[in-house]
Design a protein around this motif. Structure first.
Motif, PDB file in Angstrom:
ATOM      1  N   SER A 191     -42.201 -22.568 -75.009  1.00  0.00           N
ATOM      2  CA  SER A 191     -42.961 -23.234 -76.234  1.00  0.00           C
ATOM      3  C   SER A 191     -41.568 -24.586 -76.988  1.00  0.00           C
ATOM      4  O   SER A 191     -42.215 -25.400 -77.430  1.00  0.00           O
ATOM      5  N   THR A 192     -39.993 -24.335 -76.541  1.00  0.00           N
ATOM      6  CA  THR A 192     -39.111 -24.943 -77.020  1.00  0.00           C
ATOM      7  C   THR A 192     -39.066 -26.518 -76.443  1.00  0.00           C
ATOM      8  O   THR A 192     -39.044 -27.748 -76.772  1.00  0.00           O
ATOM      9  N   LEU A 193     -38.482 -25.938 -75.198  1.00  0.00           N
ATOM     10  CA  LEU A 193     -38.725 -27.456 -74.596  1.00  0.00           C
ATOM     11  C   LEU A 193     -39.525 -28.328 -73.667  1.00  0.00           C
ATOM     12  O   LEU A 193     -39.371 -28.761 -72.900  1.00  0.00           O
ATOM     13  N   GLY A 194     -41.244 -27.335 -73.535  1.00  0.00           N
ATOM     14  CA  GLY A 194     -42.399 -27.884 -73.206  1.00  0.00           C
ATOM     15  C   GLY A 194     -43.466 -27.306 -71.772  1.00  0.00           C
ATOM     16  O   GLY A 194     -43.128 -28.312 -71.487  1.00  0.00           O
ATOM     17  N   GLY A 195     -42.055 -26.736 -71.280  1.00  0.00           N
ATOM     18  CA  GLY A 195     -42.351 -26.063 -70.433  1.00  0.00           C
ATOM     19  C   GLY A 195     -41.621 -25.507 -69.215  1.00  0.00           C
ATOM     20  O   GLY A 195     -40.792 -24.911 -69.782  1.00  0.00           O
ATOM     21  N   LEU A 196     -41.810 -25.565 -68.014  1.00  0.00           N
ATOM     22  CA  LEU A 196     -40.872 -24.780 -67.062  1.00  0.00           C
ATOM     23  C   LEU A 196     -41.443 -25.192 -65.858  1.00  0.00           C
ATOM     24  O   LEU A 196     -42.546 -24.688 -65.164  1.00  0.00           O
ATOM     25  N   ASN A 197     -40.115 -25.523 -65.547  1.00  0.00           N
ATOM     26  CA  ASN A 197     -40.182 -26.216 -63.797  1.00  0.00           C
ATOM     27  C   ASN A 197     -39.445 -25.427 -62.900  1.00  0.00           C
ATOM     28  O   ASN A 197     -40.029 -25.212 -62.096  1.00  0.00           O
ATOM     29  N   VAL A 198     -38.192 -24.842 -62.490  1.00  0.00           N
ATOM     30  CA  VAL A 198     -37.594 -24.459 -62.457  1.00  0.00           C
ATOM     31  C   VAL A 198     -36.719 -22.914 -62.477  1.00  0.00           C
ATOM     32  O   VAL A 198     -36.538 -23.535 -63.967  1.00  0.00           O
ATOM     33  N   VAL A 199     -37.068 -22.154 -61.777  1.00  0.00           N
ATOM     34  CA  VAL A 199     -36.372 -20.814 -62.697  1.00  0.00           C
ATOM     35  C   VAL A 199     -35.303 -20.631 -61.134  1.00  0.00           C
ATOM     36  O   VAL A 199     -35.129 -20.632 -59.925  1.00  0.00           O
ATOM     37  N   VAL A 200     -34.211 -20.001 -61.723  1.00  0.00           N
ATOM     38  CA  VAL A 200     -32.717 -19.744 -61.339  1.00  0.00           C
ATOM     39  C   VAL A 200     -31.747 -18.280 -61.277  1.00  0.00           C
ATOM     40  O   VAL A 200     -31.753 -18.100 -62.866  1.00  0.00           O
ATOM     41  N   ASN A 201     -33.201 -17.137 -60.674  1.00  0.00           N
ATOM     42  CA  ASN A 201     -32.710 -16.280 -60.867  1.00  0.00           C
ATOM     43  C   ASN A 201     -30.537 -15.901 -59.957  1.00  0.00           C
ATOM     44  O   ASN A 201     -30.669 -15.514 -59.303  1.00  0.00           O
ATOM     45  N   ASN A 202     -30.031 -16.014 -61.483  1.00  0.00           N
ATOM     46  CA  ASN A 202     -28.732 -15.976 -60.481  1.00  0.00           C
ATOM     47  C   ASN A 202     -28.213 -15.185 -61.335  1.00  0.00           C
ATOM     48  O   ASN A 202     -27.109 -14.598 -60.878  1.00  0.00           O
ATOM     49  N   ALA A 203     -28.313 -13.977 -62.218  1.00  0.00           N
ATOM     50  CA  ALA A 203     -27.576 -12.827 -63.345  1.00  0.00           C
ATOM     51  C   ALA A 203     -27.339 -11.809 -62.419  1.00  0.00           C
ATOM     52  O   ALA A 203     -28.523 -11.556 -61.386  1.00  0.00           O
ATOM     53  N   GLY A 204     -25.726 -11.711 -61.700  1.00  0.00           N
ATOM     54  CA  GLY A 204     -25.909 -10.041 -61.140  1.00  0.00           C
ATOM     55  C   GLY A 204     -24.723 -10.087 -61.107  1.00  0.00           C
ATOM     56  O   GLY A 204     -23.176 -10.381 -61.564  1.00  0.00           O
ATOM     57  N   TYR A 205     -23.569  -8.757 -60.181  1.00  0.00           N
ATOM     58  CA  TYR A 205     -22.299  -8.218 -60.335  1.00  0.00           C
ATOM     59  C   TYR A 205     -22.710  -7.785 -59.228  1.00  0.00           C
ATOM     60  O   TYR A 205     -23.254  -6.963 -58.468  1.00  0.00           O
TER      61      TYR A 205
END
Length: 283
Positions: free
Chosen positions: A74-88
C-alpha cells in the motif's frame, strides 16, 4: 534498475540485510525493511526518502508479517523482490542444546520464513512475477561443522523449502533462489547473533574448538565482502533466468565441491549393493 523496484527485506537492522538495504537505496530501489526493533533499524538506516519504509515486524506472528507485507504494497505501490534474511546462528552439540534451544532456532530461521512466504505469495502469484531470495548458509548444504547441527538443520530446511517453492511457483513466473553464503564479514558471529549452550559438556572438545574458532578467530576476519554479496543479489534480481541455487563466496564454492565429491564417493562405493533393492523383474 529496471522492473524489480520494490524490495521487502527481513532482518535488516544489521549484517547482510542492512548492507543490502543500503545498497538498494543507493541504487534507486524502493525498500521495505523489517526488524524486531524499529529504533535499531531507523538508527542504522538514516534514509530520508519516500522509497524507504522501515517496519517493526515480529517473525513469530503471522498477523504481524501479513500487516508488514500489506503496508509494503500500500505504501510503496507493489512488491517485486522478497528477501528472507532474518535468522541467527546457534552453536552447541545436539546433546548439549535443549529442546527449547532447537525450537527457537527453527521458529525464527524456518517458521518465520514460512510466515513471510505465505503472506507474500498471493500477491506474487496474482501478478505473475517476482523474485524470492531465501538466505540459507553454506551450512545449509554441508553439515560438516561440529556443534552446528541444529543451525545446519534449519538452513537445510530453508534449502528444501526453496527448491519446492521454486517448483510450485514456476507456472506463475515467480522465481525462487536459495542463497548459500560462506563467511562474510558481518556481526553474524558476535554474541548478539550466535546462541551457545547453557550447559556445555566437557567431552566435546571438537565442538569447543569450533566455537572458539568461530567466536575469536573467524569473527572479524571473514573473507567475504557483504557489499559485493548485496550487489550479486541485485544483479540476479534483474536476470531473466535466476538460479535456484546461489553459492556466495569462494569458500562456499570450495565447501560445496567437497560435499559433492564426498557424496559421489559414497554413491560409487555402495551403488552395487544399495541399488540392488528392487523386486525381481518378472519374465
Amino acid at each position: 534498475m529496471t522492473t524489480n523496484n520494490v524490495w521487502f527485506v527481513t532482518g535488516a537492522s544489521k549484517g547482510l540485510g542492512l548492507t543490502l538495504v543500503r545498497q538498494l537505496l543507493a541504487a534507486g530501489y524502493a525498500v521495505a525493511a523489517t526488524s524486531r526493533r524499529l529504533a535499531d533499524l531507523q538508527q542504522a538506516v538514516s534514509a530520508d526518502t519516500a522509497r524507504f519504509l522501515p517496519l517493526q515486524m515480529d517473525l513469530g506472528s503471522a498477523e504481524s508479517v501479513r500487516e508488514a507485507i500489506e503496508a509494503t504494497i500500500s505504501t510503496l505501490g507493489g512488491l517485486n523482490v522478497v528477501v528472507n534474511n532474518a535468522g541467527y546462528g546457534l552453536v552447541g552439540g545436539l546433546e548439549e542444546l535443549t529442546d527449547q534451544d532447537a525450537r527457537q532456532n527453527f521458529d525464527v530461521n524456518v517458521f518465520g520464513l514460512l510466515h513471510v512466504l505465505r503472506a507474500a505469495t498471493p500477491h506474487l502469484r496474482q501478478q505473475r512475477a517476482g523474485q524470492v531470495f531465501n538466505i540459507s548458509s553454506i551450512g545449509g548444504f554441508t553439515g560438516n561443522f561440529p556443534g552446528f547441527g541444529i543451525y545446519c538443520g534449519t538452513k537445510f530446511a530453508v534449502a528444501g523449502i526453496t527448491e519446492s517453492y521454486a517448483a510450485e511457483m514456476k507456472d506463475f513466473n515467480v522465481h525462487a533462489t536459495v542463497v548459500y553464503p560462506g563467511y562474510f564479514r558481518t556481526e553474524f558471529l558476535s554474541a548478539g547473533s550466535l546462541g551457545t549452550p547453557q550447559n556445555p559438556i566437557a567431552a566435546y572438545q571438537s565442538i569447543r574448538d569450533s566455537q572458539v574458532a568461530h567466536e575469536q578467530q573467524i569473527n572479524g576476519n571473514q573473507p567475504g565482502d557483504p557489499v559485493k554479496a548485496a550487489q550479486v543479489l541485485m544483479q540476479i534480481s534483474e536476470a531473466e533466468s535466476p538460479p535456484v541455487h546461489l553459492f556466495l563466496g569462494e569458500d562456499a564454492y570450495q565447501l560445496a565441491a567437497q560435499k559433492i565429491a564426498a557424496v559421489q564417493q559414497d554413491l560409487r562405493q555402495w551403488q552395487a549393493v544399495a541399488s540392488a533393492t528392487s523386486f525381481p523383474v518378472e519374465a
